[in-house]
Structures are given as structure tokens and as C-alpha cells.
Motif scaffolding. Structure first.
Motif, PDB file in Angstrom:
ATOM      1  N   MET A   6       0.914  -1.009  -0.069  1.00 36.35           N
ATOM      2  CA  MET A   6       0.659   0.184   0.359  1.00 36.35           C
ATOM      3  C   MET A   6       0.724   1.444  -0.348  1.00 36.35           C
ATOM      4  SD  MET A   6      -3.446  -0.431  -0.629  1.00 36.35           S
ATOM      5  CE  MET A   6      -3.821   1.058  -0.108  1.00 36.35           C
ATOM      6  N   ILE A   7       2.492   1.183   0.874  1.00 33.18           N
ATOM      7  CA  ILE A   7       2.705   2.318   0.547  1.00 33.18           C
ATOM      8  C   ILE A   7       3.267   2.489  -0.674  1.00 33.18           C
ATOM      9  CG2 ILE A   7       5.428   3.395   1.056  1.00 33.18           C
ATOM     10  CD1 ILE A   7       5.227   0.728   3.869  1.00 33.18           C
ATOM     11  N   GLY A   8       3.571   1.588  -1.817  1.00 37.34           N
ATOM     12  CA  GLY A   8       3.445   1.603  -3.412  1.00 37.34           C
ATOM     13  C   GLY A   8       2.736   2.176  -4.325  1.00 37.34           C
ATOM     14  N   THR A   9       0.959   1.357  -3.557  1.00 37.08           N
ATOM     15  CA  THR A   9      -0.103   2.555  -4.258  1.00 37.08           C
ATOM     16  C   THR A   9      -0.500   4.123  -3.787  1.00 37.08           C
ATOM     17  OG1 THR A   9      -1.278   0.376  -3.960  1.00 37.08           O
ATOM     18  CG2 THR A   9      -2.762   1.388  -4.255  1.00 37.08           C
ATOM     19  N   LEU A  10       0.311   3.727  -2.915  1.00 35.17           N
ATOM     20  CA  LEU A  10      -0.714   5.365  -2.425  1.00 35.17           C
ATOM     21  C   LEU A  10       0.512   6.202  -2.809  1.00 35.17           C
ATOM     22  CD1 LEU A  10      -1.346   4.881   1.214  1.00 35.17           C
ATOM     23  CD2 LEU A  10      -2.737   5.193  -0.176  1.00 35.17           C
ATOM     24  N   PHE A  11       2.258   6.028  -3.098  1.00 33.06           N
ATOM     25  CA  PHE A  11       3.024   7.570  -3.510  1.00 33.06           C
ATOM     26  C   PHE A  11       2.445   7.447  -5.262  1.00 33.06           C
ATOM     27  CE2 PHE A  11       4.516   7.398   0.560  1.00 33.06           C
ATOM     28  CZ  PHE A  11       5.033   8.487   0.153  1.00 33.06           C
ATOM     29  N   LEU A  12       1.965   5.939  -5.755  1.00 28.09           N
ATOM     30  CA  LEU A  12       1.666   6.128  -6.902  1.00 28.09           C
ATOM     31  C   LEU A  12       0.200   6.715  -6.888  1.00 28.09           C
ATOM     32  CD1 LEU A  12       2.230   2.702  -7.771  1.00 28.09           C
ATOM     33  CD2 LEU A  12       3.539   4.545  -8.681  1.00 28.09           C
ATOM     34  N   TRP A  13      -1.115   6.700  -6.252  1.00 26.88           N
ATOM     35  CA  TRP A  13      -1.622   7.319  -6.526  1.00 26.88           C
ATOM     36  C   TRP A  13      -1.878   8.999  -6.646  1.00 26.88           C
ATOM     37  CZ3 TRP A  13      -5.297  11.098  -4.401  1.00 26.88           C
ATOM     38  CH2 TRP A  13      -6.848   9.842  -4.807  1.00 26.88           C
ATOM     39  N   MET A  14      -1.366   9.464  -5.196  1.00 29.09           N
ATOM     40  CA  MET A  14      -0.917  11.123  -5.117  1.00 29.09           C
ATOM     41  C   MET A  14       0.000  11.708  -6.017  1.00 29.09           C
ATOM     42  SD  MET A  14       0.476  10.095  -1.493  1.00 29.09           S
ATOM     43  CE  MET A  14       1.313   9.182  -1.335  1.00 29.09           C
ATOM     44  N   PHE A  15       0.925  11.381  -7.041  1.00 28.76           N
ATOM     45  CA  PHE A  15       1.628  11.673  -7.741  1.00 28.76           C
ATOM     46  C   PHE A  15       1.520  11.848  -9.015  1.00 28.76           C
ATOM     47  CE2 PHE A  15       5.619  11.617  -3.985  1.00 28.76           C
ATOM     48  CZ  PHE A  15       4.750  12.487  -2.987  1.00 28.76           C
ATOM     49  N   TRP A  16       0.899  10.323  -9.878  1.00 29.89           N
ATOM     50  CA  TRP A  16      -0.246  10.283 -10.748  1.00 29.89           C
ATOM     51  C   TRP A  16      -0.138  11.280 -11.128  1.00 29.89           C
ATOM     52  CZ3 TRP A  16       0.030   5.348 -11.891  1.00 29.89           C
ATOM     53  CH2 TRP A  16      -0.270   4.282 -12.499  1.00 29.89           C
ATOM     54  N   PRO A  17      -0.620  12.957 -11.087  1.00 34.05           N
ATOM     55  CA  PRO A  17      -0.865  14.196 -11.559  1.00 34.05           C
ATOM     56  C   PRO A  17       0.058  15.077 -11.905  1.00 34.05           C
ATOM     57  CG  PRO A  17      -2.281  14.006 -10.043  1.00 34.05           C
ATOM     58  CD  PRO A  17      -1.352  12.978  -9.497  1.00 34.05           C
ATOM     59  N   SER A  18       1.283  13.981 -11.653  1.00 37.36           N
ATOM     60  CA  SER A  18       2.912  14.751 -11.656  1.00 37.36           C
ATOM     61  C   SER A  18       2.759  13.953 -12.774  1.00 37.36           C
ATOM     62  CB  SER A  18       3.740  14.471 -10.608  1.00 37.36           C
ATOM     63  OG  SER A  18       2.795  14.987  -9.598  1.00 37.36           O
ATOM     64  N   PHE A  19       2.936  12.853 -13.074  1.00 38.29           N
ATOM     65  CA  PHE A  19       3.242  11.615 -14.033  1.00 38.29           C
ATOM     66  C   PHE A  19       2.571  12.327 -15.304  1.00 38.29           C
ATOM     67  CE2 PHE A  19       3.433   7.621 -16.294  1.00 38.29           C
ATOM     68  CZ  PHE A  19       4.883   7.377 -16.090  1.00 38.29           C
ATOM     69  N   ASN A  20       1.271  12.836 -15.171  1.00 38.33           N
ATOM     70  CA  ASN A  20       0.802  12.991 -16.895  1.00 38.33           C
ATOM     71  C   ASN A  20       0.796  14.903 -16.935  1.00 38.33           C
ATOM     72  OD1 ASN A  20      -0.621  10.251 -16.665  1.00 38.33           O
ATOM     73  ND2 ASN A  20      -2.332  10.762 -15.947  1.00 38.33           N
TER      74      ASN A  20
END
Lengths: 425, 425, 425
Positions: free
Chosen positions: C211-225
Motif C-alpha cells: 500500500m505504500i507503493g499504491t499510495l505514492f503512485l496514486w498521489m503523484f500520478w497528476p505529476s506523471f501525466n
């Protein structure tokens, strides 16, 4: 229960999409700025504040989520339901805040809307901490809808009508969220758990997971208290004051934890929570000219009071007021929120009119939280939301598929063996 | 011990508040900038550098804190005492650095002060790693006070007097912190633990917690090495060089770890530490025109030397010099710090005067670290700081309330027992 | 195997250093900007985009790394090999992308190169998820080299030749990475594991690490896109659309997870993965004027389809196509990537030429991924890369030194029992 949760969740998401279709628009300036190619104020502000938004975002999802994983058998729910509530809350908060501030006009989405949407979820997540382990995911979705409605109303009164200062939201988020949650917890009180519950405790690694939450909350609190401050002087002060207030509350939290525990040992519950009190308590006057040492005094006091609250007040509230506060949100958000509100009144003492408004703001926040919490609690008490039985409390396996083997139920497996090996145990 | 820690912690916080009241002020420009509404240099710089500050902040609290949680029974202390030391250190560092650089004048708080305050704690946290598990929280508070005083003095000599280059602080933070800690560890050497200690090892999940620290240190190291660099060209180079140096040290760390371990297996100790050597070693010349491939050469060498240090040097130092380095800080910060200092000398080879000054800087950093560490070690050796007994080393339960039950893996062991108890299972 | 991995890793790092020496240079403007002291466009852009780069960086190393730690005995490899692959990939990606876009000219390193280098590793990490636990570290280094070469070629065709829109890389990273990985997994299919494997499951805390991985992916996805979007309007929209699409996919993921599981329980596999589908699916049209509610519709659909994919499609693919997808990357990246590509075609429906190009882009991405994956799979099938035996799959101990005891208390409590059971222990 079988279909209630999924259907309510889907229904709420559809409702959000409809509301967004009706009311939410892009911020115009963005495009105009773009067309005349000059990097204008808004685009500028958006990208400039985006890192602060992301810090707040991390606090909401990793900070609050992992802070609550301290329970040995409730980690999936803590971090998982936290995500679910917050994802709903930020959509609903965007609508509710946009409509009330824009008086029903179309809502242009800027970075401040996104920060405020995250903020509105923070209040719900604080309340979640008070009822953690004793409610169903469905109840939390319902609570999020009601609490954010009340939160937005109170925020409007405090900020737009009273024009009170509360840049770090000590009153409107922390005190509000804590007393709302305590009111709900009071209504949902379970006499059956008066003597405690086997699952209402941590194991070694669950306490370490919780420290992930504590640290990300602690580090990014300066961003939380400054994200919506006026640029320049005030935003600068909000960051500096929060940075030093937090540092001070760490030292006093450690000191008091060791002081009140038998044989001078440190208690993880205090370290996980009281070290953050400095961020809450300095919130209201974070952007004022209180000087760093003033911020450190506020932080020091809040750390002390928070630990004392955990040690003496929480058990008292449970026994006398029949309010069981799972995460001790009263000590992390409630009391420090009050300190913050009072600090604001003190700092603005030489401006009577503002001082009075600060007092009204604090009173309104607590009053609306308690009334809203009581009503919401009564709604959640209706036995249709799949609330867990007393013995199923604080246990993920009621709402989650859990792995066949857990590392942490040493207690149960071990006990079987002990009993099989040495029956008298 | 019962009251010593809390009273010292409270006393230190009060002292900090008094010192802040006497010396620390807001940065004036902030307000002026604000009044004439033009986004001036300082406000600009503050918000522009704030994200880099936050990256450094994460390295200090999550990076260092979790990196040390690898010990199976010392996670609370690793992450908890790390927080306590750092919270004290950043206050004391702000004062000490401000007074020495401002020659006793009032200290205006800007973003650079906050970054440097975090930096000064880094040196202490590195030293903490050398004595991890063998000291009391009280000893660490005392060490933080003394070490930061020496650190600030050395930094002043290196940067202000010698005008040496050390943008990423390979010499002033990493080499200094490592050798200071090793000197303290040498004075506090415990012959009783010569043969090792049952608790001085990791378990599966404690190694995973440590990787949280490793990764946040690794990812944000470019911010660490560039946070106080001159804006523009130099800051840009500091980020780019560090980014590629770190990547290179990962590959060589993995290669060497597999090479030196029997049957070519990877060792978590190497992966958790040596992969970061590239960030340390490129620090001194991070902002120089060494070209990305130059940075990668530095990173590659440091990764190799770091693993070799863990494998061959650390046991040797323990046996011959009677210095037990719990986290192997000599391999992560000491040797790569030396490489960084030497790299700086090599890169500036064609400027004799600067080259010489770099040499002085490296020598002074190590000398002051060793002398300061020896004196601090002698002070910590006085049997009044509640140091743990040999058998209580590396065990949280001496200073922390620990949960009644700790988790463990059932899948393998439990099943055996069940089958032994009830064969049919 | 003893020396193959270290020698290949060292050889690859030396090759990277040589290639960087030959082709990679600093971005000139940086220095010029610096000399005439005016904060120019590039320096400005570098520091302005740096926080977004760091968000992406966190997604690559913490996000992907921890997301894969859900397996009970494969955490070291998940987070450790992820780091090793990504560190190699970002160097090789810098060279490959720089050469193809610059047609062999010297490569000036700017923030966009660094972001794109991280992006190129993302494709490999996605494919890594498909073969997780069934391959050796050496095989993954080889795969990284081949996959990035194909990735860069496809990206060049899609972006430079077709001039297709894919700002969040739904097609070029997510669909590509997923189908490449599935093709490799198909070639490496192990009939011996048709019935599953004891280690191919999670334990309680391994799911929390994930879940640590899931949350950091989820939170920063706007930066990714939004990281490589045009500044201003488009970048702003990419952030806003992704923010709301992700929130929507969370609600629908929870709803569907509860709906498809027996007795309405939530499944951690769905929560860890499907909640991210909204970020993938909105990628292609993230910067277009789809309005927030449009983004939420895309997010809602992707969350639903992702959960359904896990529940029904993954078992089918394993049985019928003999492709075992360890992390279910087809449901997190494959299907949502397709949705993203199709959404792009729909949004651009009124511009036939662009629409057609979007179609070509999607087709080319999937085709090149499958062909490239099949060839790479055949190369990895050659029995010289130290692949694990069937029974050693999903087990760190094949390639890592693992602690003697998996969880510490086991050591003490368990030993008592063992001794009671088998006195000789």
C-alpha cells in the motif's frame, strides 16, 4: 450488507459526476494566460503552489492513512478506508465549497480548490480516527457526506462572515474534526467494549507502519499551514512558524511521555501523536508575527498538553462521558486545536473586534461540530449500515479478504499452542 | 534515569526558546517584498527552494530514520530517537550557525537557514548510526549538542576561512559525521560484545522498513547536493551530476555485493547503504563541470569501495581498532566522503591555491571530527546517562513500552507446529 | 551464475559511462543564463519542473518498488531489483532517447531528459510486474536493455512521426509495458506452476508494504501525466483531470471489489491496483479539454474494468493463453492503457486525421510491445541467465541473503515451543 456498500459507492460516484458536469469548469485565466503566451499570475500560482498541494496530498493519504495502522489487525481498513473516504471527500468537498463560496455559480478549478478539497477531507479523516475499528466502510461514506456539508457551512461562517483568521485551520479542521468525531463516537458508544477489546492494541511492526504516517504529517505540516496563506510575507511566516513549533513539540512530547510512563519509558502512542500537536496548535496564528520563539512556546505547550491528554483525559472521557476515542484524536486535534484558537485570540488581543470574531469562530466551530456529530451519529446508529458486532471490532477480516496466514496474530495461534502445551496458560 | 531524560529534554527546549527569543528574527525582505507587492528575490527564492528544502527534510526524518530500522528489535529507537535528535538539532543548529556566520548579530530566518539547520542534524544522525543500539536517548541529546557545536565550527573554517568548495558536504557533513561517530564508538567500545549480540541482526520485514529509508535518501539526494548551490548553472549541474552518480553507484553496488558474497547472493546491508555512496562521493564537486560521465565514474568507484568496506574493513576496524560501527557509517559516509574530498582536489587540480584549500578542508573536517568525537565520547562515557547494559543493547524495550506480542511468520514455523500437534493439519 | 550477474552489471555500467562520455553534455543555456544573470527560460523551467520530476522519481522507485512487495517472500527482490533495473534503465533511456530524438547529435541534459529517462524505466518496471518472481536479476537487466530500445523506437514513431497525443503515456508506457511483459511471460510460461505456488500469496504486512507503493503512485500520478505537458493551460488541465480521474476510480474500484468478492468483502489486490487505473486511463487525453466530469467518467470506467479484469480475465489468460501475470499488470496498465488510447480517439473524433493517427499510435504501441516482448522472451529463455527452478520461484532466498529468522519474536517465543516439542533444538 452484501450489496449496500457497492451500490452506495457507485451511486455516490455517479452523483459526483453529475454534479461536476453541472457546476465544475476549468479556470479561465489558465487558457487566456496560455494564449497570450505570457506566464500570467494564475498559471504561475498554480505551478508555484503545486508542490505545497502535493505535500498536503501526501499528508491526507499517507499521513492520515498510515498513522492509523497502529492497530494490529486493522491496517487494511486504516489505510484502505482512509483512501476511500478521502477520494469521495475531495470530490464532494470541491462541489460543496465551490457552491457555497460561489453562491451557486459555476466552479472554476484552481490549485486552491484542490488544496481546500483535500482540507475538507482532513476533517473527516480526523473524525474517522475517533470511531476507528467500530464502524463499517459504509458508515464512513455516509459520515463523509454529512460531515463535509457541516464543515463547509462552518468554514463559510468562520472565514467569510466572521472574517476570522485560521490559516492553518486549527479551529475549522482540527478542533472541528475532533469534536465531530467524538460526538459520533459518543452516540455509537458500545458498553460491551467498556472493558476494552483484545484487538484494540498494536504489535511491533504495526507501530512502525504508524510512524510512516506520523513522519509524513510532521514533515509536511509547514505546507499544510501555509498552502492557502497570502503569498509573500504571510506564507513565509506560516512555514517558518510551523517548522519551529513542530520541532518544539517533539522535545516536550518525548519529555512528558517519559515523565508520565512508569519507569520513564517512552510510549509509542505519545510519540506517534503528540509530536504533531505543534503543527495543529500553531495553525490559527501561523501567518501572524508571533516570532519563531512564540511559535516554539505554542508548540511546547501543545506537546505537553497532548501527552497529558492521552494519559489522563482519554480514560476519563471514556469512563465518565462514555466516549471511546480509538486514536485519541482529542489529544492530537481537539486540545491542540483549542490551544490554536485561544492562541489566535491572545495574539490578536490588541484588536478587540478581531479578537471577538476569533472567539466566535472557535465557539461556532466546536458547536457545529458537536451538533453535526450528534445528528450524524444518530443516522449512523440506524442498524442498516452493516456495523460490526462488538467482538468483530478492530478486525479487518470482517470487511476484507485477509491472507490465510498473518504475521501478527501471534496472540491467537500462540495461545492455542501454549494452551496445548501448557494448559494452565 | 527516571527523571534525567525528561528534565534534560525540557531544559534544552526552554534554552532553545530563550536563545530564539534573543537572536532569531524574521527575514526582513520578506515583508518589504510583500508590501511593494512585487515578487522580490527573497520571496521568490523562498518558495522556489522550498520544495528542495522539503526533499532534504524527508531525507533527515524518513530517510535516516527508517534506514536504521533494519535491526529486528530496535525500530522504535531508530525512527523515534532519530526524530528527537533531529528536532533538537535543527533548533540548535539554527542558533549555532546563525551566531557564527552573523558574528553574534540577530539571525534572520530564510529558507537557507532552514536547509542548513537540517544539514547540521544530518551530521549527528550519521554519528548516531555508528553507536546505534549501544547508547541511551539521553546520551544522544548530549551528543547532538556537542557535535553540532563542533560541526558549525568546522563548517565555518572550511567554508568561510578556507573558502573551500563542498556544495554537497561530502567533507563537512558525511566524512565529519562518520569520523565523529566512529571516535565516539571507539571510546564507548564494549568488550563484552566483541563476539556480537543476538539482537544485532535484522528480520525480514525490518530490512524492508530500512529500504523505505534507503529509497527516500536515494531519490532526494540531488536536492541535498543542490539545495544551497548557486542558482542557475551550478544548481542545475549539482542536480544532474548527483542524479547520474547515484544511478551508477547502484549498478556497481549490486555487482560487488553479489561478487563478495558466497554463492553470488545479494546482501541487504550493501543494497541499503552502498547504493547511496554515489550521492555522498559526488557531493564536493557536484556543482562543478565534471560532466555527467565524470559523475558516473565517481559514483561507480564509491559504490565498489563502499561494499568492499562493509565486507573487509568494518570487521577489521572492529577487531583491530576496537571500534564497532553498528550501521557501517564508515562505508556509507566515511569512505565515500573521503572520495568526495579527494575528487574535489583532483577536479580543481589546475588551480593550486584552491586545490590546497580543498586539502586543508578535508583534513580539518576529519581532524575536528575525531578530536570532537573523542571528547564527546569521554563525556558520554560518564556513567550518569543511563546507558544500556551489554545484554540490553539493540533492544527497544529498555527505553520504550513495547507491545505484549510481536508479530512473526506463521506460514513456515507455525504450520510445522500445528502438524506436530495435530498431524492431520 | 556465480559471476555472470556481477560481470554483466559492471560491464553495462562501464558501457553507460563510455556512451555518456561520447554523447551527453550539459544544457548550454543553463550557463549562458547564469552568466548574464537573468533568470532565463531554461533555468526557470528546470527548477519549476524539478518538483514534478521528483514526484515521478518517487513513483518509479518507491511506487513501483513497494507496489510489488505484496508477495510474502519476495519483498527484497521487488524493491531491490526494481531499484537496480530503474538505475540502469534511466541511464540507458537517456542515451537511447537522446540519440534517436537528436539524430545522433550530442545530448544536452535538461529536466525533460531526466523525466523521460524515468519514464522509459516505467515501461520496464511494468513488464517486471508480469514476470515477478519467475525470473533472475540477470534476466531483468537484459530485459531492461532490450525493452527500452524497443520502447524508444515506438515512442519515436508515435510522437515524432505520427505526432499522436499521449501526454500521460497511456499507450507508449502503460499499454506498451503491459503487453511487452505479457509477451515475455507467455514465452517463459512454466507449466509446472499451472496449479499455483505456495509462495505466490501475500501475508498481512506484505500487503501493507504494498500500500505504500499504491499510495505514492496514486498521489503523484497528476505529476506523471503533466510533467512533460506544455506549460500553462495544458499542464494545468493534465493535473486537474488526473486528480479527479483517480478519485473516481477509487470509488468504483471499491464498489466492484466488494461486488465481485464472496460475501461482499474487499480484496487487497483490487485496492492496490484498480484504484490507480484512473491515472493510466486518463493519460492520453489528460491535457485535452475533456472537463473534470469527463475525466471522472474515464476514471470510473477504468476502475470497474480493472477489477473485472483481475476477477475474470487474469485466470482466463493464465488458463487459455498460458500467460501467468504475477502482478496483474494487464488489469492495471494493459486494459486501462487501451481505454486511454480509445478515449484519445473518441475525444479527437471531430479531427479525422488526428483520430486516425491516434489509432495508429495505439496499434503500433501494442504491436511493437508484443513483437519486442516475444523476441526478448526467447532471448531470456536461453538457459544461461540463472533463472530460478519452479520451486524456487517467488522466493528471495535464491538471490538474496535472508535473515535467519523471518520475524524476531519468533526467535524467542518459538524457540521455547520448539524446545518443548523437540528438546534437542
Amino acid at each position: 450488507m452484501r450489496f449496500k456498500f457497492p451500490l452506495v459507492a457507485l451511486g455516490l460516484e455517479i452523483a459526483m459526476i453529475v454534479l461536476f458536469g453541472l457546476f465544475v469548469r476549468y479556470e479561465e485565466d489558465q487558457s487566456s494566460q496560455h494564449f497570450n503566451a505570457s506566464k500570467g499570475a494564475n498559471v504561475d500560482k498554480f505551478i508555484e503552489l503545486y508542490p505545497l498541494f502535493q505535500d498536503v496530498h501526501v499528508m491526507i493519504f499517507v499521513g492520515f492513512g498510515f498513522l492509523m495502522t497502529f492497530l494490529k489487525k486493522y491496517g487494511f481498513s486504516s489505510v484502505g478506508i482512509n483512501l476511500c473516504i478521502a477520494a469521495l471527500g475531495l470530490q464532494w468537498g470541491t462541489i460543496a465549497q465551490g457552491l457555497i463560496h460561489g453562491h451557486g455559480q459555476a466552479i472554476p478549478i484552481g490549485i486552491k480548490n484542490m488544496i481546500n478539497a483535500d482540507f475538507s477531507t482532513a476533517a473527516v479523516l480526523i473524525s474517522f480516527g475517533a470511531v476507528l475499528g467500530k464502524t463499517s466502510p459504509l458508515q464512513m461514506l455516509i459520515m463523509a457526506i454529512f460531515e463535509i456539508a457541516v464543515f463547509v457551512g462552518n468554514e463559510y461562517v468562520v472565514v467569510d462572515l466572521f472574517r476570522a483568521s485560521d490559516v492553518g485551520a486549527s479551529m475549522t479542521i482540527h478542533a472541528f474534526g475532533a469534536y465531530f468525531g467524538l460526538a459520533v463516537a459518543g452516540v455509537l458508544y458500545r458498553s460491551g467494549l467498556r472493558e476494552g477489546h483484545d484487538n484494540d492494541e498494536s504489535v511491533y511492526h504495526s507501530d512502525l507502519f504508524a510512524m510512516i504516517g506520523t513522519l509524513f504529517l510532521w514533515m509536511f505540516w509547514p505546507s499544510f499551514n501555509s498552502a492557502i496563506a497570502d503569498p509573500g510575507e504571510k506564507q513565509y511566516r506560516a512555514i517558518v512558524n510551523t517548522y519551529f513549533s513542530l520541532a518544539a513539540s517533539v522535545l516536550t512530547s518525548y519529555a512528558l511521555s517519559s515523565l508520565v510512563e512508569h519507569r520513564g519509558k517512552l510510549d509509542m502512542v505519545h510519540i506517534q501523536n503528540a509530536t504533531l500537536a505543534g503543527g495543529v496548535a500553531v495553525g490559527t496564528c501561523a501567518d501572524m508575527e508571533i516570532d519563531p520563539y512564540g511559535a516554539m512556546i505554542i508548540g511546547s505547550i501543545s506537546g505537553i498538553i497532548s501527552v497529558l491528554g492521552f494519559k489522563f483525559l482519554t480514560p476519563l472521557i471514556a469512563r465518565k462521558l462514555r466516549i471511546h476515542d480509538t486514536c485519541g484524536v482529542h489529544n492530537l486535534h481537539g486540545l491542540p486545536g483549542l490551544i490554536g484558537g485561544i492562541a489566535g485570540i491572545v495574539v490578536l488581543a490588541n484588536d478587540p473586534s478581531k479578537r471577538i470574531m476569533q472567539g466566535y469562530a472557535l465557539g461556532t466551530s466546536i458547536l457545529s461540530a458537536i451538533v453535526g456529530g450528534l445528528i450524524t451519529g444518530l443516522i449512523l446508529k440506524i442498524p442498516i449500515w452493516g456495523q460490526p458486532s462488538d467482538q468483530d471490532c478492530y478486525d479487518d477480516s470482517v470487511y476484507w479478504e485477509v491472507p490465510r496466514w498473518r504475521e501478527h496474530d501471534h496472540y491467537f495461534h500462540e495461545r492455542e499452542h501454549l494452551s496445548q502445551l501448557e494448559p494452565e496458560v
